[in-house]
Design a protein around this motif. Sequence first.
Motif: not given
Length: 343
Positions: A207-217, A255-271
């Motif tokens: 689901q995350l590959d190829g997208r720029i996603s942000v984790f919230v919660g 909030a910090r951004l990480f790259h996936f090896p197969g493409g796409g990024e993930l932003i982990d945000s403070p809870g």
Amino acid sequence: MAKRQLNRRQNWRIEKIQGERAARAAKRESSAVEALEGGDLGPEQTGLVIAHFGVQVEVEAQEGELAGQVFRCHLRANLPALVTGDQVVWRAGNQGIGVIVAQLPRHTELCRPDSRGQLKPVAANVDMIVIVFAPLPEPHANLIDRYLVAAEHAGIRPLLLLNKFDLIDEHNAPALNALLSVYRDLGYPVLEVSAHHGNGMEQLQRQLDGRISVFVGQSGVGKSSLVNSLLPEVETRVGPLSELSGQGTHTTTTARLFHFPGGGELIDSPGIREFGLGHVSRADVEAGFIEFNELIGTCRFRDCKHDREPGCALLKALEEGRVHQQRMNSYRSIIASLPESTY
């Protein structure tokens, strides 16, 4: 122990001190920028903001010989507030320090009001918002629905992610199944995973590959554990639940951004434990409840508040089971929390 309430003068005093500190920090930052720009700076180039630290940000170079390298950058005084995910124009200086000279337009932004009601961007240029919750701390439909309204308002695709599903037992299973069934019936994508045991993580990665996603919660739902499972080399800090409150403890502070090896990024945000929607209108909230779309505008009265009015299309749908009581409760709670000026 109950949290001590501050009076108006104490709040004013705290805000005054914080304002003075921010002004001093901005002055020091301005001097640092002037010092850098008075020396040798490289040519203008594009970069990606991957983390934010007060008056400085970390920028990843995106072109030329510096591509992939990370620089701690100062901001010119005339720039707006930057957030993780922003595309910028910057110039490299000495010893891994640079200066951001411009912000490029955002195609999406996730925002929320801060404690003083001022609108604060959380992440920029995001394609998907991953709403993370868990059996513990107990999930709240109202918080999930607030994120869904914010996602609809920002034009960002939502994904509902139940983490720690290995903690489901005979006591919490009925409530969790009832909660998830509401969103599945509405057509929202829902995944159940366990970052600890690895179950469902491959499906999440797809689901995350190829997208720029942000984790919230909420704090404590396992966002950092999910990042560690998806990207083992990152090793973000994981915190336990508070033994007194059962709530999560904050481990991600920016909030910090990480790259996936197969493409796409993930932003982990403070809870966070609350997500304000003071920046949206009543119409925006109604648009965020997708099951209302065919009902809004069909009530007997044009200014219907969907409370007790005769001929209310929403109340009729609620009575017939086409609108779930859980969602109606969330809608009323969110509307009640809006400033009157947004009506």
